[in-house]
Design a protein around this motif. Structure first.
Motif, PDB file in Angstrom:
ATOM      1  N   ARG A 117       0.833  -1.098  -0.105  1.00  0.00           N
ATOM      2  CA  ARG A 117       0.116  -0.093  -0.004  1.00  0.00           C
ATOM      3  C   ARG A 117       0.795   1.203   0.051  1.00  0.00           C
ATOM      4  O   ARG A 117       0.728   2.371  -0.739  1.00  0.00           O
ATOM      5  CB  ARG A 117      -0.874  -0.104   1.231  1.00  0.00           C
ATOM      6  CG  ARG A 117      -1.861   1.367   1.292  1.00  0.00           C
ATOM      7  CD  ARG A 117      -2.703   1.191   2.456  1.00  0.00           C
ATOM      8  NE  ARG A 117      -1.672   1.270   3.738  1.00  0.00           N
ATOM      9  CZ  ARG A 117      -0.932   2.091   4.463  1.00  0.00           C
ATOM     10  NH1 ARG A 117      -0.971   3.431   3.793  1.00  0.00           N
ATOM     11  NH2 ARG A 117      -0.433   2.161   5.491  1.00  0.00           N
ATOM     12  N   THR A 132      -7.703   0.418  -2.624  1.00  0.00           N
ATOM     13  CA  THR A 132      -8.677   1.412  -1.822  1.00  0.00           C
ATOM     14  C   THR A 132      -8.229   2.011  -0.843  1.00  0.00           C
ATOM     15  O   THR A 132      -8.494   3.375  -0.886  1.00  0.00           O
ATOM     16  CB  THR A 132      -9.951   0.457  -1.267  1.00  0.00           C
ATOM     17  OG1 THR A 132     -10.166  -0.802  -2.089  1.00  0.00           O
ATOM     18  CG2 THR A 132     -11.202   1.225  -1.232  1.00  0.00           C
ATOM     19  N   GLU A 133      -7.392   1.592  -0.149  1.00  0.00           N
ATOM     20  CA  GLU A 133      -6.591   2.528   0.993  1.00  0.00           C
ATOM     21  C   GLU A 133      -5.843   3.439   0.553  1.00  0.00           C
ATOM     22  O   GLU A 133      -5.576   4.465   1.202  1.00  0.00           O
ATOM     23  CB  GLU A 133      -5.952   1.477   1.753  1.00  0.00           C
ATOM     24  CG  GLU A 133      -6.901   0.850   3.010  1.00  0.00           C
ATOM     25  CD  GLU A 133      -5.997  -0.117   3.931  1.00  0.00           C
ATOM     26  OE1 GLU A 133      -6.440  -1.232   4.102  1.00  0.00           O
ATOM     27  OE2 GLU A 133      -4.896   0.509   4.407  1.00  0.00           O
ATOM     28  N   GLN A 159      -6.250   7.568   1.124  1.00  0.00           N
ATOM     29  CA  GLN A 159      -5.083   8.472   1.814  1.00  0.00           C
ATOM     30  C   GLN A 159      -4.538   9.487   0.715  1.00  0.00           C
ATOM     31  O   GLN A 159      -4.653  10.587   1.179  1.00  0.00           O
ATOM     32  CB  GLN A 159      -3.724   7.529   1.823  1.00  0.00           C
ATOM     33  CG  GLN A 159      -2.446   8.124   2.627  1.00  0.00           C
ATOM     34  CD  GLN A 159      -2.903   8.926   3.893  1.00  0.00           C
ATOM     35  OE1 GLN A 159      -3.710   8.594   4.538  1.00  0.00           O
ATOM     36  NE2 GLN A 159      -2.073  10.053   4.044  1.00  0.00           N
ATOM     37  N   GLU A 185      -1.033  10.017   9.975  1.00  0.00           N
ATOM     38  CA  GLU A 185      -2.109   9.478   9.575  1.00  0.00           C
ATOM     39  C   GLU A 185      -3.416  10.293   9.422  1.00  0.00           C
ATOM     40  O   GLU A 185      -3.676  10.571  10.586  1.00  0.00           O
ATOM     41  CB  GLU A 185      -2.427   7.958   9.816  1.00  0.00           C
ATOM     42  CG  GLU A 185      -3.446   7.211   9.174  1.00  0.00           C
ATOM     43  CD  GLU A 185      -3.653   5.817  10.070  1.00  0.00           C
ATOM     44  OE1 GLU A 185      -4.832   5.478   9.833  1.00  0.00           O
ATOM     45  OE2 GLU A 185      -2.889   5.407  10.635  1.00  0.00           O
TER      46      GLU A 185
END
Ligand SMILES: Cc1ncc(COP(=O)(O)O)c(C=O)c1O
Length: 456
Positions: free
Chosen positions: A22, A62-63, A67, A216
């Motif tokens: 990712r 998707t992640e 982000q 994050e």
């Protein structure tokens, strides 16, 4: 045969390295936007298609998309492909100078006050005085936190106008809220903070620099009472970025019970108090910092009250972070420019800023009234929000295709922003209309033209 997006040519994922897939994907897509390989506005393949092309799980894509949307590199909207956004989050995304950009014919771009109202004579007088009176010794490196004249004047001004409790010793003069947030982000990361909650919608320009530091981003919904503090509680973040006095871009005020809940929450609060001086028909709302000096990092600037081009603002740290923030400011630039600081101190001490605000408030209120009336006349189905304060409205346009309308508006010389630029989870179709820069006579024809484009 399935069409290929071409992205698989750009992305090279290596399995078995320490960097998770990712993170590799995010990094390479981010680099693609920065370098221009992925062109602004172009559509990305669906997460399912890209996962298929790269041979990875769909959740990884998707992640990564989520982000990058949080950082402003991508724009996600419901029922439409994810697109490459402005990449407006880092200095490296800023285009090279290409002469002065021409303002649009109908300039509803939010975020800026009218440069024609800038009090040039008062500013020139204050700068001349600073040059005349400052002894030679002041032209060396001063305190990284700012000159004492300005920090004293700010402590008085912020206490009087915003209910901020500030010790001049700990105030830090910054290059605007943007720099203040970067300094605060660095100080918090050094204290072990990893997850930062942000309002959704919320300014992409403010969360971008914090995301770029590696924090994050945890989106928290905003409703009619402002930030949903229960959802904040559930999100597991250690710090939150909020605009309590006038939420950007919805314009809602953080409800009193939410303020109390935010206090009880216990994490660090970055309070962006960016346009509180402009208030037309609602009671003043004091800064959160006045209620909680231990956890709130208060940030504000003169970008709305005077001009963003001066790049000047300030930060009031909680006592526990004062030394950390001083260290970060020293590391960042060793302090702000001398003459401008002395000039602003003079404007504050002599009441020139108050005078300027009284004058400009009247002007902006007139423009706001004209804008609200023009919307009622030409876009009767539109739902304007946040008219009581600030320099912009959020206007919901039920049934409109926001991306299509923005494209048509650009072609027609109408400057404005779409809500989707600032959302993380997809929101309703809506535009943000600023009235800081547009001359009053241009408002009515500008909205009439916008209504034609919206098919109203
Ligand atoms: C939400 C928000 N915060 C802060 C600012 C001001 O940022 P700066 O002080 O860095 O110019 C703006 C400017 O448009 C804004 O929209």
């Amino acid at each position: 045969m399935k069409a290929s997006s071409g992205i698989e040519m750009m992305v090279r994922l290596e399995r078995g390295t320490r960097e998770p897939l990712r993170v590799q994907l995010e990094r390479q897509l981010r680099d693609g936007v920065r370098s221009g390989t992925l062109r602004r506005g172009s559509a990305l393949p669906s997460s399912r298609a890209l996962a298929g092309e790269l041979g990875i799980a769909r959740g990884v894509v998707t992640e990564a998309y989520a982000q990058l949307a949080a950082e402003g590199y991508l724009v996600a909207s419901q029922g439409a492909p994810t697109r490459v956004g402005g990449g407006s989050t880092g200095a490296d995304a800023v285009p090279l100078p290409a002469g002065e950009p021409r303002p649009p014919r109908f300039d509803f771009r939010p975020g800026e006050p009218d440069p024609a109202l800038f009090p040039r004579a008062a500013w020139a007088g204050a700068i001349r005085q600073a040059l005349r009176e400052a002894p030679d010794a002041r032209f060396g490196y001063g305190s990284p936190c700012g000159v004492p004249e300005l920090r004293n004047a700010l402590a008085t001004y912020l206490g009087r106008v915003r209910g901020v409790v500030a010790d001049p010793e700990t105030i830090i003069v910054t290059a605007g809220v943007t720099q203040g947030l970067t300094l605060a982000g660095r100080a918090l990361i050094a204290r072990g903070v990893r997850r930062l909650a942000v309002e959704d919608p919320g300014s992409v320009f403010m969360r971008g620099p914090l995301a770029a530091l590696g924090l994050e981003i945890v989106p928290v919904p905003v409703d009619d009472g402002g930030l949903d503090v229960e959802a904040l509680d559930a999100g597991g973040a250690e710090a939150v970025l909020v605009t309590p006095a006038h939420q950007y871009p919805t314009g809602v005020v953080l409800a009193p019970e939410r303020r109390a809940a935010l206090r009880a929450w216990g994490g660090w609060v970055l309070e962006d108090d960016y346009d509180a001086e402009f208030r037309y028909d609602r009671a003043p709302v004091g800064a959160l910092q006045g209620l909680d000096r231990e956890r709130v990092i208060y940030l504000s600037s003169i970008s709305k009250t005077l001009a963003p081009a001066l790049r000047m603002g300030w930060l009031v740290p909680p006592p526990a972070l004062a030394a950390d923030l001083r260290r970060e400011k020293h590391r960042a630039d060793r302090g702000s420019a001398l003459l401008e600081q002395l000039g602003l101190a003079t404007l504050l001490e002599h009441g020139e800023l108050d005078r300027h605000l009284r004058r400009s408030r009247l002007e902006y209120r007139r423009r706001r009234d004209t804008l609200v009336a023009a919307l009622a006349r030409h876009l009767p189905h539109a739902r304007p929000h946040g008219a009581a304060a600030g320099l912009h409205l959020l206007v919901e346009l039920p049934g409109a295709d926001e991306a299509e309308l923005l494209r048509a508006a650009q072609d027609a010389g109408i400057g404005l922003e779409g809500l989707s630029q600032h959302t993380i989870a997809p929101g309703p179709p809506a535009v943000i209309l600023g009235y800081g820069c547009i001359a009053e006579p241009a408002i009515e024809p500008g909205i009439r033209r916008l209504a034609e484009l919206a098919g109203a």
